[in-house]
Scaffold this motif. Sequence first.
Motif, PDB file in Angstrom:
ATOM      1  N   GLU A  10       0.876  -1.091   0.040  1.00 14.77           N
ATOM      2  CA  GLU A  10      -0.035   0.090  -0.148  1.00 14.77           C
ATOM      3  C   GLU A  10       0.897   1.237  -0.060  1.00 14.77           C
ATOM      4  O   GLU A  10       0.266   2.511  -0.480  1.00 14.77           O
ATOM      5  N   LEU A  11       2.053   1.208   0.402  1.00 17.69           N
ATOM      6  CA  LEU A  11       3.021   2.327   0.349  1.00 17.69           C
ATOM      7  C   LEU A  11       3.978   2.200  -0.741  1.00 17.69           C
ATOM      8  O   LEU A  11       4.639   1.229  -1.055  1.00 17.69           O
ATOM      9  N   VAL A  12       3.834   3.021  -1.902  1.00 21.49           N
ATOM     10  CA  VAL A  12       4.585   2.976  -3.120  1.00 21.49           C
ATOM     11  C   VAL A  12       5.462   4.041  -3.029  1.00 21.49           C
ATOM     12  O   VAL A  12       5.473   5.251  -2.819  1.00 21.49           O
ATOM     13  N   GLN A  13       6.737   3.700  -3.382  1.00 21.06           N
ATOM     14  CA  GLN A  13       8.024   4.505  -3.523  1.00 21.06           C
ATOM     15  C   GLN A  13       7.622   5.608  -4.588  1.00 21.06           C
ATOM     16  O   GLN A  13       7.552   5.137  -6.033  1.00 21.06           O
ATOM     17  N   PRO A  14       7.741   6.678  -4.256  1.00 16.98           N
ATOM     18  CA  PRO A  14       7.386   7.748  -5.516  1.00 16.98           C
ATOM     19  C   PRO A  14       8.685   8.101  -6.227  1.00 16.98           C
ATOM     20  O   PRO A  14       9.815   8.002  -5.590  1.00 16.98           O
ATOM     21  N   ALA A  15       8.462   8.517  -7.400  1.00 17.31           N
ATOM     22  CA  ALA A  15       9.710   8.886  -8.327  1.00 17.31           C
ATOM     23  C   ALA A  15      10.083  10.272  -7.776  1.00 17.31           C
ATOM     24  O   ALA A  15       9.261  11.034  -7.607  1.00 17.31           O
ATOM     25  N   PRO A  16      11.323  10.672  -7.673  1.00 19.89           N
ATOM     26  CA  PRO A  16      11.773  11.975  -7.124  1.00 19.89           C
ATOM     27  C   PRO A  16      11.415  12.979  -8.169  1.00 19.89           C
ATOM     28  O   PRO A  16      11.541  12.728  -9.334  1.00 19.89           O
TER      29      PRO A  16
END
Length: 215
Positions: free
Chosen positions: A127-133
């Motif tokens: 449920e926690l997705v790593q965002p693109a910087p």
Amino acid sequence: MAASPASVESVIRPLGSCLTKLGFEVYPLKVGWYNSVLPPSLHLPYPDDTLAVVVLSTPAMFEQAFLPFLEQRGIQKLCDPVDQCVRDCVSTAVSQKMFGVCIHPSFGGWFAIRALLVFEDVTVGSELVQPAPPDCVPSREDRIKLLEAFNFRWQDWSYRDTVPPAQTYSERQKEYFSTAPALRLALLRTWGLLPEEEVQPDLSPDEQSQANGHG
């Protein structure tokens, strides 16, 4: 392997940033070009496509590099002073490490990472997705300018404005962070934000022993 234009630029730009302000000029060349105009006894023992850089001194070098070098470092006996100065300047420029820098999409460089909190009893799943910087500085040219400003001219604050900031440090905050860490408590005292240090009177050894409870 032949040096690519990007790798040549990555060498020349930092060297130029360091040495130009000291009165030098730098120019890239291939070792093969150098060897082609010299007898074999003077050839450099590297492949022809190896990158080399020639460093020239301009009239400004004497006042901008040589005289400060003599005042700060002095010279070694039996060595040419100018050669010592050039060796010192070039070795400093070549050894200089480029540090990376973070830029905020809204505040540019006017921010700092202050803490990282780890919750060891909490686990997360998909449920926690790593965002693109966010790509705050998309062009390569602007990234080079940013790194040069941060590494070589960080005191003038200019690198912080690489992205137009929504807010910057106040003048008082600039003064605080421009002050050496060892002097910041004294600065806060001058602002009336910390109590003044109590000045201890000079005591004799016997008086100091009694004051410390060792009488």
